[in-house]
Each structure stands twice: as structure tokens, then as C-alpha cells.
Design an enzyme around this catalytic site. Structure first.
Site, short mmCIF file in Angstrom:
data_model
loop_
_atom_site.label_atom_id
_atom_site.label_comp_id
_atom_site.label_asym_id
_atom_site.label_seq_id
_atom_site.Cartn_x
_atom_site.Cartn_y
_atom_site.Cartn_z
N GLY A 492 0.80 -1.23 0.00
CA GLY A 492 0.00 0.00 0.00
C GLY A 492 0.83 1.27 0.00
O GLY A 492 0.32 2.34 0.34
N SER A 531 11.82 -1.94 6.44
CA SER A 531 10.75 -1.17 7.08
C SER A 531 10.94 0.34 6.91
O SER A 531 10.51 1.14 7.73
CB SER A 531 10.64 -1.51 8.58
N GLY A 720 7.99 2.85 10.78
CA GLY A 720 8.24 1.58 10.10
C GLY A 720 7.57 0.40 10.77
O GLY A 720 7.64 0.22 11.98
N GLY A 722 6.73 -2.96 8.70
CA GLY A 722 6.72 -4.25 8.02
C GLY A 722 7.44 -5.35 8.75
O GLY A 722 6.96 -6.48 8.84
N GLU A 723 8.59 -5.03 9.30
CA GLU A 723 9.39 -6.07 9.94
C GLU A 723 9.02 -6.33 11.39
O GLU A 723 8.86 -7.48 11.79
CB GLU A 723 10.87 -5.76 9.74
#
Ligand code: MOS
Length: 766
Positions: A492, A531, A720, A722-723
Site C-alpha cells: 500500500g 521497514s 516503520g 513491516g518487519e
């Protein structure tokens, strides 16, 4: 200690970067933060989005790659004559094709391999490639290539790899480098001061990225100019490598990746498939598509390496951590991975006395690569189970023990303070959302099915490369275009960045088009990964949009004969504070109409000079363990994240749910299985490699965002996500399994076979 991940694509270091316009932090936002669906969602789900693999160019050929079937072999001879005579075949490449001896696996010590290296160090290494009119003809032709192999003894067991006389994966032996040692304080004194000490060896399995979209490239030459459509997390990194390989100016290489179907770290940089597509395209004068098979993608584009981690840790009765020592051995596969697995041990908790020693080992198997928080989930597996065991020894609630040891500085980075540390809030708010205290009091069950709960905390260790540029254009009708080099991996990114434009310019999201990830037409952005995607690009986008806004308000001020400072943008119109009469929709601004377009360039400012901005997380799992079958079901999961500002609540939740699902696979089902007799992977497909499906992932996942309102990390406040979303998931599940059964499953994954064996062993011991 090495860096947490090989992310930096450009030359900029963490504290450099061009200054931005130093915008004040956002207060309440109108568009940013809202749960808005992806702006390209319809294209993605309807099939109209053109991914690299969908691309069809006139005259395009299809490539197929012949791979070594052995775990370790030397190619003595390749005969391609029959393949060359097959119908539809246009070109064949081998190590001896002029121009094909491209250095590969570049390290500071030089190249460790070549494109078609005759020394095949793992199953699946590239031996030859064919371009033909159809994919079927290309694969048929592969079968007509005869290769004479000198099959070599192989080693796939890391402990054996270090024994004298073990087959050498590389000249110089299987120890990749001297052990990487990090030390602070006085370990002996730390253990002497402890009231309780635990020590245990943990093992994790190899996890394979398996992105939905397999790896591939389409290459086309126009004279001396090369265009490559690529499944990549970073178009600029691929461009640099192509320019280097083909000795071209950067300006003559164009890399495009408009749609991407996941990478998780396996799509940084140029893949061999990309170089092969370009070589075949040059040889044939036609565009060439080279796409891996799903099976090849299990063997040849990387994985999360397995780890053996021995942790010894000491704690005082009051919960103060006195010492942590960790020895880590990671078989990195046939080539180096360049990242650390020790980070969390040294930085997640406050502890004066720490030592980590990390040894990377070569084996004859596919190489380790960055994989969603490289090194962190295995480290978390060992560290967070250790914390759990310590808490039990001193009779303390595991949440409390963690809260006792929250750092506010990065001990690994000269004690630089964090811009914000939401770790305590993650633990407290997460525990509240989970109902932790109440759940701890509930009985674990008496029958075959036992329930248990577990917690694990985490953080991520990479703060992002600040170098990013974006362009925003506002057109006469009040619509806008955002131009950014960032790849949208499916997370996204485009949507979130468009929201930033919508926020600043107060125009509807539907009136903003995004142009992205094309080195020929878009601005520099570092690879999407680490991230860093939002926190690096969103400030650049904000700076560009704010500059457009300033110019727009200056125009309006002239036209309306009002001071610019009194004007605001609201719902696509210029309004004046305190004067309800003034309401000029953007298309009615004459000067905007005359100019047709306002345009501004925005750059990301430097990271904070004296502080460090990192995200934190605490996750909570409730599991149901069937003690007769060894099956573990995650029935409930709470993920509390301090990733700074929530840019879009929908994509935020998706990111966390994806990370938790991936972590559930890491905990319970996923593992690369190598055959001891042959060294070959026996589960290189989506049937035998057990990814969690919709029925395996926790059905009940609650996401708890913690926003510490960080005004120092960057001009958007985002840190961040994602990770961190996947880092402590498996550890929380393992701790819950212990709570349910009393069995500490030190080796991942906790599959039914392993768990029933451990349960049976315990019951025999009774
Ligand atoms: Mo990654 S391992 O940041 O894609």
C-alpha cells in the site's frame, strides 16, 4: 556487529541526506491515518494491473534456465548442439558464451562466483539458459542440453561443515569469516550478581520467502539502451547493477516495476534471471522474458537461514537483567548473507553485561538473504523464550520482567537516545487488550486440549536511508500527480504516499495519480524494505506537497488580495481564516489555470543527528495444544506496535496480520527440508512446504497501534512497521505452548511430530 540488513542502495549514510523544508510536525490529520482502501486495489484484484510476469511485448521470446540437479558439482562439459536445433530456439547461453562470464556474489574480497559458475555450490545453480518463441519450447530445449558433471561430496550440516576434511564450499573453508564478537560490560560479574541463571540452546529452521509473485524480468534493448521490467523491491539498485554488468551509463538503463507481488527481502538487486534476460535479448535482438518456476524460487533466490543460538542469561530477584551471553551459528548457505542475528540480544533490553559471538558457515544449500527482519525472528525465538524462563525462575509475570528492563537508549549505538520508546506502552496496552492478567489466572485445561498464553517483545534495528526525492504536480483542475521511485510491494505504499499529498493539498485521494518505480521517469527512492519505505519516502512527498501548497497559497493571496498566512486549503478550495465569504475552488484560481501546473521537488531530510528512531512491538498469543496429536492452534493474537504514526489504519492492520501469519508459519510449520542422502530440497513446492493458510493463521488478530507522537523521527512521525510485525510472533507462540504444556520447545518449528515426541518423552520420564 554487522548491520541488521543489507538495505542501503545509495551512497548516503544514516546521518546524511539533503535538508528538507523542516516542516512542523502534523497535528491531527484528516486523510493520513484513515483506513482507506488501496488506490490500486481494483487493478490488483481484477487482473488489470500489469505485473512483470503479465507483460507481453511484440516479438518477445521466453527464457528457461537449466539448473544443477546436484548439491555440489563441477560442470565439466556442456553440449548444447541438440538444444540449438530444437524448434523455436533462438539462443543458448552457457559459461563459455562470450560476455556471459559475469562476476556474481560480489563481496569486499571480490566476486565469489560467476553467472554460470562451473563450480555449482548448491542444487539449482544456473548452468545454461535458452530463449525460444514459447516457454514450452524453451523448457523442451533445456532437456536436450547434456551436461557432464563431476559430482562432488557435499555438506549440508553446519556442524559437519567445520570438521576437518569436510567438503569445501569455497576455497579457504566453510567458516565465512572469523566470528563476529560484540561485548560490553563484565559478563562474569554480571552472572555473579544474578539470583537466577538459565541457559538453553535454541534452533530455528530455514524459512523460504515464497512471495506470491515469482521472480522474473523482461529485458529489451534499443540499440545501446537497456530497459528491464523487473520484480524488484528497488528499481535503482537493479539499474546500478545492470549498468555495471553491461558497462552502460546509468542513464542508458531503465528499470521499471510498476506492480510487485511481494519480495520479503528476496527481491533486492539484480537477479540472475534479470542478467540472463538481458544477455539473451542482446543475443537475439528481441525482448526476452525470464521467469522462474515456483520450484526454482524455493532453491535459488534466498531464504531465512537456520540458526543455532545458545543463550545464557542472569537476572536478579527484582527482575534486573544482569548478563546475557549468546553464541550464534548460522549456516548462510553457499554464499554470504551480510546481516546479523545477534542484534536483539544486545539492544532490546537494558543490560550492562552482554556478549554475542556469531559464526556464519557455508553449506551446500541455497543462500541466505535478507528476509523480513533478517536475523531478528531467530534471535527473538531464543531471547524471548529465555526471558520467559527467567520470569518463571524468579516467579515474576513475564510482562513485568520485560517492563523492568526497557531501554531508552540504543546500547549498540553509543547509548544514543531513541526519539521515542513505545516498548513499555506496547507491553501495557497489549496486555490490557489481551486481558493478560485475567488470562493468566484461567486454568490451562485438564483433558487432551490445553490452553496457554505467551508474550514476546521486540524491536527493529534499521532506521532507514534518508536519501529520497519526490515530485508533486498540481494541475489546473485541482487534480495532482505524485512521482516517486518507490516500489509498492503490495503493502500500500502508493496509497499511503498519495494520502500525504491529499493531506497537504486537501484534495480527494481519487484526484491523485501516482507514478512510481521507473528509473527513467521517477525520482530516486531507496529500495522498499528494511521497514523504511514509508518513513523515508513520506517525508519527501510531504515536503514536495507542502512546497506546492505554499506556491498555491501565494498565488491565491495575490488573486484574492489577502495575506497568504490567512489562507488555508480545505476540500479542494482556498478559504480564508475568519472570513466565510472566501471559498475559491482550485479550478477557479485564474493564475493556476494560466500556469496549467504547479510543481515542486521534495527531499527527505537527514535522520536525527543525535538520536535514533526505531519501532517497537509486543505481541500476545493464546494457543490450544492437542496433547494427543501435537497440533497447535493459535486461537487469539494481539499485536501492539509502536511504529509511530499510523499512516493508514487499513494497510497498517494488513501489514501486521501478514507479519503475524508469516511468524505463525515460522513457529509452527515452515521449514526447508534437505535430503541427507542427496543434499537436495525435498519440499521445494507450495504443497510440501507448509505455509500457513487462512485456516492456520490466527482467526482472531487484534492490532493495537501505539502512537507516541514522535516529532523527532521525521516530519511524518512514522517509524516503520513491516518487519516488527513478524519479529516476536513465533516467540509469543512458543511461550504460549510452554504455558499450555510445560514443554519448552527449543527447536522451531513446533510441528506435531516434534511436540508429540517431546510430550511422550516427558510422560515416560514421569
Ligand atoms: Mo526486507 S528483508 O526489508 O524486504
Amino acid at each position: 556487529m554487522k548491520a541488521p540488513g543489507p538495505y542501503v542502495a545509495g551512497a548516503a549514510g544514516p546521518e546524511t541526506g539533503k535538508p528538507d523544508t523542516a516542516l512542523p510536525p502534523w497535528g491531527e490529520t484528516a486523510v493520513v491515518g484513515r483506513p482507506l482502501p488501496r488506490i490500486d486495489g481494483a487493478e490488483r484484484v481484477s487482473g488489470s494491473a500489469v505485473y512483470t510476469l503479465d507483460l507481453q511485448l511484440p516479438g518477445m521470446l521466453h527464457a528457461a534456465i537449466l539448473r544443477c540437479p546436484h548439491a555440489h558439482a563441477r560442470v565439466k562439459a556442456v553440449d548444447t548442439s541438440r538444444a540449438e536445433a530444437m524448434p523455436g530456439v533462438r539462443a543458448v547461453l552457457t559459461a563459455s558464451t562470450p560476455g556471459a562470464a559475469i562476476p556474481w556474489q560480489l563481496t569486499q574480497k571480490g566476486a565469489l562466483s560467476t553467472l554460470f559458475d562451473p563450480h555449482c555450490r548448491h542444487e539449482g545453480e544456473e548452468v545454461a539458459a535458452v530463449a525460444a518463441d514459447t516457454p514450452y519450447q524453451a523448457y523442451d530445449a533445456l532437456r536436450e542440453i547434456s551436461v557432464e558433471y563431476d559430482v562432488l561430496p557435499f555438506v549440508i550440516d553446519p556442524e559437519r561443515a567445520l570438521e576437518p576434511g569436510a567438503p569445501a564450499v569455497h576455497e579457504g573453508g566453510n567458516r565465512q569469516a572469523p566470528p563476529d564478537v560484540y561485548e560490553r560490560g563484565d559478563l562474569q560479574a554480571g552472572f555473579a550478581a544474578a539470583d537466577a541463571i538459565v541457559e538453553q540452546t535454541y534452533r530455528t529452521a530455514v524459512q523460504v520467502h515464497t512471495p506470491m509473485e515469482v521472480h522474473g524480468s523482461v529485458a529489451r534493448w534499443d540499440g545501446d539502451r537497456l530497459t528491464v521490467w523487473d520484480t524488484t523491491q528497488g528499481v535503482f539498485g537493479v539499474r546500478s547493477q545492470l549498468a555495471q554488468v553491461f558497462e552502460l551509463p546509468l542513464a542508458s538503463v531503465r528499470v521499471i516495476s510498476h506492480y510487485m507481488g511481494g519480495g520479503f527481502g528476496s527481491k533486492f538487486g539484480l537477479g540472475k534471471y534479470g542478467a540472463i534476460a538481458a544477455l539473451l535479448a542482446r543475443a537475439t535482438g528481441r525482448p526476452v522474458k525470464c521467469v522462474l518456476t515456483r520450484e526454482d524460487s524455493f532453491l535459488c533466490v534466498g531464504n531465512r537461514p537456520s540458526n543455532v543460538i545458545t543463550v545464557k542469561a542472569g537476572v536478579k530477584r527484582d527482575g534486573t537483567l544482569t548478563a546475557i551471553e549468546a553464541r550464534l551459528t548460522g549456516p548462510v548457505g553457499a554464499y554470504p548473507s551480510g546481516s546479523t542475528s545477534a542484534y536483539l540480544v544486545a539492544d532490546l533490553y537494558q543490560c550492562a553485561n552482554v556478549r554475542t559471538e556469531e559464526t556464519d558457515i557455508y553449506i551446500n544449500a541455497g543462500q541466505a538473504r535478507a528476509f523480513r527482519a533478517p536475523g531478528f525472528p531467530p534471535c527473538s525465538w531464543a531471547l524471548e523464550q529465555t526471558l520467559d524462563a527467567l520470569a518463571e525462575k524468579i516467579g515474576m509475570d513475564p510482562v513485568e520482567l520485560r517492563l523492568k528492563n526497557i531501554p531508552t537508549v540504543s546500547q549498540l549505538r553509543k547509548n544514543r537516545p531513541y526519539t521515542s520508546t513505545g516498548l513499555a506502552a506496547c507491553l501495557r496496552e497489549g496486555a490490557r487488550a489481551f486481558g493478560w492478567s485475567e488470562a493468566r489466572k484461567r486454568p490451562r485445561g485438564k483433558g487432551r486440549v490445553r490452553r496457554g498464553i505467551g508474550v514476546a517483545a521486540g524491536m527493529w534495528g534499521y532506521a532507514g536511508e534518508p536519501n529520497a526525492t519526490a515530485i508533486v504536480k498540481l494541475f489546473a483542475d485541482g487534480s495532482a500527480n505524485l512521482n516517486t521511485g518507490a516500489s509498492d510491494l503490495g503493502t500500500g505504499t502508493k496509497t499511503v504516499l498519495a494520502q500525504v499529498v491529499a493531506e497537504e493539498l486537501s484534495i480527494p485521494l481519487a484526484r491523485i495519480e501516482v507514478e512510481n518505480a521507473d528509473t527513467g521517469t521517477t525520482q530516486y527512492a531507496p529500495a522498499s524494505g528494511g521497514s523504511q519505505t514509508v518513513l523515508v519516502n513520506a517525508p519527501a512527498v510531504r515536503a514536495a506537497a507542502a512546497a506546492v501548497k505554499a506556491e498555491l497559497l501565494a498565488i491565491a493571496a495575490d488573486e484574492l488580495k489577502k495575506p497568504a498566512a490567512s489562507l488555508v486549503l480545505r476540500n479542494g478550495a482556498v478559504e480564508a481564516v475568519g472570513d466565510p465569504e472566501v471559498h475559491v475552488p482550485l479550478p477557479e484560481l485564474k493564475e493556476l489555470g494560466r500556469r496549467e501546473m504547479l510543481m515542486a521537488v521534495g527531499t527527505r531530510g537527514p535522520n536525527p543527528a543525535t538520536k535514533i528512531a526505531l519501532p517497537f512491538v509486543a505481541q500476545f498469543a493464546e494457543v490450544e495444544v492437542n496433547t494427543a496429536t501435537g497440533e497447535v492452534r493459535v486461537v487469539r493474537f494481539v499485536a501492539a506496535h509502536d511504529s509511530g504514526r499510523v499512516m493508514n489504519r487499513l494497510t497498517y492492520d494488513s501489514q501486521v496480520i501478514g507479519g503475524v501469519t508469516m511468524g505463525t508459519g515460522f513457529a509452527l510449520t515452515e521449514q526447508r527440508v534437505l535430503d541427507r542422502q542427496t543434499g537436495k530440497m525435498v519440499n521445494a513446492n507450495w504443497h510440501d512446504y507448509k505455509l500457513p493458510t487462512a485456516i492456520d493463521a490466527p482467526a482472531d488478530i487484534t492490532v493495537v497501534p501505539i502512537d507516541p507522537r514522535d516529532t523527532e523521527c521525521n516530519t511524518t512521525g512514522a517509524k516503520g512497521l513491516g518487519e516488527p510485525a513478524t519479529i516476536p510472533t513465533a516467540s509469543a507462540i512458543a511461550n504460549a505452548v510452554y504455558d499450555a504444556t510445560g514443554i519448552r520447545v527449543a527447536d522451531a518449528p513446533i510441528d506435531p511430530m516434534r511436540l508429540v515426541a517431546l510430550l511422550a518423552a516427558r510422560d515416560r520420564g514421569r
